[in-house]
Design a protein around this motif. Structure first.
Motif, short mmCIF file in Angstrom:
data_model
loop_
_atom_site.label_atom_id
_atom_site.label_comp_id
_atom_site.label_asym_id
_atom_site.label_seq_id
_atom_site.Cartn_x
_atom_site.Cartn_y
_atom_site.Cartn_z
N TYR A 10 1.04 -0.97 -0.06
CA TYR A 10 0.09 0.03 0.18
C TYR A 10 0.83 1.29 -0.01
CZ TYR A 10 -4.18 2.78 0.87
OH TYR A 10 -5.31 3.70 0.85
N LYS A 11 0.95 1.68 -1.04
CA LYS A 11 1.77 3.08 -1.22
C LYS A 11 1.26 4.05 -2.28
CE LYS A 11 6.67 4.28 -0.77
NZ LYS A 11 8.01 3.63 -0.82
N ILE A 12 1.07 5.28 -1.82
CA ILE A 12 0.59 6.28 -3.08
C ILE A 12 1.74 7.36 -2.88
CG2 ILE A 12 -1.20 7.26 -1.74
CD1 ILE A 12 -2.62 7.04 -4.49
N CYS A 17 0.80 5.73 3.18
CA CYS A 17 0.71 4.28 3.34
C CYS A 17 -0.22 4.17 4.59
CB CYS A 17 2.16 3.91 3.73
SG CYS A 17 2.28 2.23 4.04
N ALA A 18 -1.25 3.49 4.11
CA ALA A 18 -2.33 3.13 5.19
C ALA A 18 -1.76 2.17 6.06
CB ALA A 18 -3.53 2.85 4.60
N GLY A 22 -2.48 -4.22 -0.99
CA GLY A 22 -2.90 -2.71 -1.01
C GLY A 22 -3.79 -2.02 -1.84
N ILE A 23 -3.30 -1.10 -2.68
CA ILE A 23 -4.23 -0.17 -3.47
C ILE A 23 -4.96 -1.15 -4.60
CG2 ILE A 23 -4.65 1.65 -4.95
CD1 ILE A 23 -2.13 2.75 -3.16
N LYS A 24 -6.10 -0.75 -4.78
CA LYS A 24 -7.03 -1.42 -5.96
C LYS A 24 -7.55 -0.53 -7.08
CE LYS A 24 -9.84 -5.28 -6.76
NZ LYS A 24 -10.74 -6.46 -6.45
N ALA A 54 -9.48 9.65 -3.83
CA ALA A 54 -10.01 8.62 -3.15
C ALA A 54 -9.38 7.27 -3.76
CB ALA A 54 -11.49 8.44 -3.37
N VAL A 55 -8.73 6.41 -2.41
CA VAL A 55 -8.04 5.26 -2.85
C VAL A 55 -8.83 4.16 -2.39
CG1 VAL A 55 -5.65 4.31 -2.51
CG2 VAL A 55 -6.04 6.69 -2.32
#
Lengths: 422, 614
Positions: A202-204, A218-219, A225-227, A239-240
């Motif tokens: 999870y990394k944006i 990073c949540a 993680g992110i989809k 929005a993630v």
């Protein structure tokens, strides 16, 4: 609410021109251009093979038809029916083709992502961009069409290149701190680029147009993680959606999380006025032993007025969740009888169209929910839909047919089958 | 007997020890065997005793017996049985008296011993039962001890087992932890290995791509081409530009311009938001100040310091309001000032609200119960009353209905009934007209009466004036008399008091009549009164002043005015004491009726000033 007659279609290829005047649809190797209002055929073009992809140029003057199997792109002009252009990628192959925002260049991605070829319709010049990365979303233009951001992979590390679209000059090139960059997306204002890592982490990351790293978010760690990622039209929210079934909304000032929307199978939020609170939704049990598990938030979309966010959790495929972004809370949950195939916001109004692969199309607005049966003999299974740029009509696409749904009458008669209203 | 023996035999108890002492001493006697028995056995067998004694002493051994006894007795501390010897060689004589005394004493001793023995026996018995009891207790406790010991052992065992288990679990946990660590290590190593392999593969893949690229591109693939009928113009109509350093610089410029625009836009938005918030703050502050400042007047008396701050606040605010334009500059100090003052106001407001809350809760607590009770009682009474009324009304309705039905039954047909009804209506109309005329007449009468009343009131006022004047002149006379005859002062005072008692009682009666009527009968009652006052008062500065302050005066003050005016008009020849007394009198009616008005007070003031003039 009126419906047009049903027309033939293949490969779900049906698109309104950006100016809203025309409607292009494909039947096998034929491209049909109709008037978006009267649906009269204006032009009919014949391609060399079955069309796999079509795209209107931004000025609505040209249509690009990609024939990936043949490695070919054919371009047609609406103004000059006799004009034609054929681009052959030859043995390099073709996997993707798109217009540049100026509508005079075509970007072709070759097989194995060897390179991207930029063909110009104005000059003979051809540009190449090497090392494009094969990922979920590796190529994105800013809304104003000035810049192109491209994900690249060089020396086993991820990079992002920003090009100026007017002359394809490289503006910035920087390495991103990612394991395996999965996608990039410009904010609608064209000043911030969101880049997110592969689902393993999870990394944006948020980059400024000039390549500065603005923030990293990073949540959680370890788990998938992110989809999905979506910017609000105002560029205010990012929005993630992630595999933990939550949507995290980041703000554009501090890039910190503003709120977190969970998608539980049992809803007992007292704020929602559903028939009876707690409501439980039919949740799928994800198969843990298979790749790409059907969990997490797979689809996100903001309404045009920034007020609502529609999401779909893949583990509860029958429900569309609509969140109120002004109060940052769940607004309504639309539960359908079958899994939701697609949902699209009206480009102008806060109105959501949902299709589930059945013969109905569902329209939601804050005033209520309407379900409309597509008329006509036989079963018209709506697999996808697209809005007219003005939001006045809606093209409903089935496997081999399409029809138009005109929405002059706001909230026409229909039986609201979707559970939940506001 | 047997019991007794068993008890004495063990020789452990103190009693038995005592006995043994006795015996040890008696053992010295020749017939120690017997003596022991004597001491041990009970006495009653006198025969036996005789026989024993006879056995002890015979004819032959009297001397020896006596000497023996003497010896024994002396050792026991008795006086010697022999007489005091004169010489050593002379034989000592037996002293009968001493013997008898000894015997007596021995007998007494014997009796005492018997008594003691009895006591000891009973005690012994008691002790025996005690001991039994104790033994029982002991046995029981022993049992308990045994059981608890067993329990303890059981618990210890369990404890041991649990400890064992715990140790095992700890071991397991440790093992698990180790396992986790190991697995983590494995995962990490695998991940690194995987990454490494991935990289290797990616490199290979890249090489392949490169190779492929070369192959595909270098072949001079004729197929890779664009066929176009004719090139189209650019969308913007311009021609393409060459790539030069200039364009690069321009690109940079443009990029920064875009960024700058964005930042400017955002800054503008933030500024707008800020301005809005500031406005809100300012508004809030103003409102708070306006809300809090009137309330602060009261607490100022209590707490000077807080009031002081408020005042300073207000001053500050006034200053700040004038500098309103400065706020747009968002100067650090201005901002601070604003926030500080808002905070201060907020604190005050908060404390005030809390105070109010407390008061409200107190009032609630205090006032709830009795109010509640009263209201409930009232309520019940009221409901009862209402119910009764309802009942009555119902009955009325019933009777009315019955009457109506009767009437209907008597009525022959519809036409007649309608006619009748018309008749009724006409009749009713007539009746109403009559009533109306009557009412009008009554009204006229009332009006007449009212007029006469007002006239009477005016007349009364005039009369009163005359009376007042009369009284004033009389008083004048009196005072003059008083001042001339000092020795009659005391009497005068008495007289005054008597006088002030009766006429004052009269006065309100006289003056109150018009006063009471005025508001009802004459709508312009008080103005008339004031005008009267003005008329009655000759033009003097004080009275004119008084007339100006008049609007708030009650009728009473007018009375006092009337009482005093003659005094005022009179030249200041009268002594001070007299005027004072007079003033007392004049103000009396007000005090009597318990309705002293503010105006009379002001009047007294003015009067006092007047007094001070000479």
């Amino acid at each position: 609410m009126n419906f047009s007659e049903v027309f033939k279609l293949s490969s779900l290829l049906c698109k309104f021109s950006p100016d809203g005047k025309y409607l292009a649809s494909c039947v096998q190797y034929r491209l049909v251009v109709r008037d978006a209002g009267s649906l009269q055929i204006l032009q009919l073009y014949t391609c060399l093979d079955q069309i796999q992809h079509i795209e209107w140029s931004a000025d609505s003057l040209f249509i690009l038809c990609a024939l990936y199997r043949r490695g070919l792109v054919q371009v047609w002009s609406l103004e000059q029916p006799g004009w034609h252009c054929k681009i052959d990628e030859g043995s390099a192959g073709l996997v993707a083709s798109c217009w540049s925002p100026d509508g005079r260049h075509i970007l072709n991605t070759t097989e194995f992502h060897l390179r991207i070829t930029v063909w110009s319709l104005c000059t003979k010049s051809v540009s190449y961009i090497k090392y494009p990365k094969a990922c979920q979303q590796g190529l994105t233009f800013t809304r104003d069409g000035r810049y192109l951001a491209l994900a690249e992979r060089r020396d086993c590390s991820d990079h992002v290149s920003i090009f100026v679209c007017s002359n394809w000059q490289l503006l910035r090139h920087f390495e991103t701190d990612t394991q395996d960059l999965a996608g990039i997306e410009w904010a609608p204002n064209g000043c911030v680029l969101a880049a997110w890592d592969t689902c393993l982490e999870y990394k944006i990351l948020l980059y400024s147009l000039d390549g500065r790293l603005l923030s990293t978010y990073c949540a959680y760690e370890w788990s998938l993680g992110i989809k999905s990622v979506a910017w609000s039209p105002s560029s205010q929210f990012l929005a993630v959606g992630s595999y933990d079934g939550k949507v995290r909304v980041l703000n554009h000032v501090t890039w910190k999380m503003l709120t977190e929307f969970g998608h539980p199978a049992a809803i007992n939020s007292p704020k929602i006025e559903i028939a009876a609170v707690p409501v439980s939704l039919p949740a799928l049990k994800p198969a843990a032993d298979r790749a790409n598990p059907r969990i997490g938030v797979g689809a996100l979309a903001f309404s045009a007025d920034n007020c609502f966010l529609a999401t779909r959790s893949d583990s509860i495929p029958t429900a569309v969740w609509i969140w109120d972004m002004r109060e940052l809370r769940l607004f309504v949950v639309l539960e359908q009888l079958s899994p939701v195939r697609a949902f699209r916001w009206d480009p102008w109004r806060p109105r959501l169209a949902v299709c589930t692969g059945g013969s109905q199309v569902y329209l939601w607005s804050s005033a209520g929910c309407v379900s409309v049966q597509v008329p006509g003999e036989g079963d018209f299974q709506v697999l996808s839909l697209c809005w007219h740029p003005s939001g006045d009509s809606l093209a409903l696409l089935s496997k081999d047919h399409f029809c138009l749904c005109f929405l002059e009458v706001e909230e026409g008669v229909g039986t609201a089958r979707a559970r939940g209203s506001c | 007997m047997g019991d007794w023996m068993t008890v004495t035999d063990p020789g452990l108890t103190p009693e038995s020890k005592n006995l043994s002492q006795y015996t040890s001493e008696t053992k010295m006697s020749p017939s120690s065997l017997y003596s022991q028995q004597v001491l041990c056995s009970s006495i009653p067998l006198s025969k036996n005793v005789h026989s024993f004694f006879s056995a002890f002493c015979t004819e032959e051994n009297i001397e020896q017996s006596i000497s023996y006894l003497d010896q024994e007795l002396t050792t026991f501390g008795f006086p010697s049985l022999y007489e005091e010897s004169q010489g050593k060689d002379t034989k000592r004589e037996l002293n009968i008296v001493a013997v008898l005394n000894c015997m007596n004493e021995l007998l007494v001793l014997q009796r005492k011993n018997l008594l003691a023995q009895e006591n000891v026996e009973t005690q012994n018995l008691k002790l025996g039962s005690d001991m039994d009891h104790l033994q029982n207790c002991y046995a029981k406790l022993k049992e308990q001890l045994e059981t608890s010991r067993r329990e303890m052992i059981g618990l210890q065992e369990r404890d041991r087992q649990l400890q064992c288990k715990n140790r095992n679990l700890h071991q397991l946990l440790k093992n698990e932890k180790d396992e986790v660590q190991k697995l983590q290590n494995i995962i990490a190593s695998r991940a690194t290995q995987y990454n490494h392999d991935m990289k290797r593969k990616e490199r290979e893949y890249n090489k392949l791509k490169e190779r492929l690229h070369q192959l595909v591109m270098n072949k001079k693939d004729k197929k890779i081409a664009m066929e176009v009928l004719n090139y189209v113009g650019r969308a913007d109509g311009k021609r393409g530009s060459w790539r030069t350093g200039k364009t690069e610089a321009r690109n940079e410029d443009e990029m920064y311009k875009i960024l700058l625009n964005d930042y400017e836009y955002r800054q503008k938005q933030i500024l707008m938001e800020n301005a809005e918030l500031k406005k809100v703050l300012q508004q809030m502050k103003k409102e708070m100040i306006s809300l809090l400042s009137p309330q602060k007047q009261k607490p100022r008396e209590r707490a000077d310091d807080s009031a002081g701050t408020v005042i300073s606040d207000v001053e500050e605010d006034a200053g700040e309001l004038s500098r309103e334009n400065m706020w747009d500059l968002s100067c650090e100090t201005v901002r601070e000032q604003l926030t500080n003052s808002i905070r201060k106001q907020w604190r005050i407001l908060k404390s005030h609200v809390e105070k109010l809350d407390n008061q409200v809760s107190k009032v609630h607590l205090e006032g709830f119960n009795d109010e509640d009770v009263i209201s409930r009682q009232d309520h019940e009474q009221e409901t009862e009353k209402l119910e009764l009324e309802i009942q009555q009304c119902k009955e009325m309705i019933k009777t009315q209905q019955q009457l109506l039905q009767q009437q209907l039954a008597t009525a022959c047909d519809d036409d007649t009934t309608s006619l009748l009804r018309d008749c009724y209506l006409l009749e009713e109309k007539e009746r109403l007209k009559e009533e109306w005329s009557l009412f009008k007449e009554q009204k006229k009468n009332f009006e007449k009466e009212r007029r006469s009343f007002t006239e009477a009131a005016i007349r009364l006022g005039l009369e009163r004036k005359a009376f007042e004047e009369e009284r004033a002149s009389w008083l004048k006379q009196q005072f003059l008399n008083m001042t001339t005859f000092d020795h009659q002062n005391s009497e005068n005072v008495k007289l005054f008091s008597a006088f002030s008692g009766s006429p004052d009682r009269d006065n309100p009666a006289v003056h109150s009549r018009p006063r009471q009527k005025k508001p009802h009968s004459v709508s312009s009652g008080s103005p008339i009164c004031t005008s009267k006052v003005a008329k009655s008062l000759p033009a003097s500065p004080s009275t004119s002043d008084f007339c100006q302050t008049r609007p708030c005066a009650s009728e009473h003050s007018s009375v006092s005015v009337l009482n005093i005016t003659p005094e005022e008009t009179k030249p200041n020849q009268v002594g001070r004491e007299c005027t004072n007394q007079n003033w007392n009198m004049a103000s009396r009616p007000g005090s009597q009726e318990g309705r002293s008005s503010g105006c009379s007070a002001t009047y007294t003031n003015s009067h006092v000033e007047k007094d001070g003039l000479p």
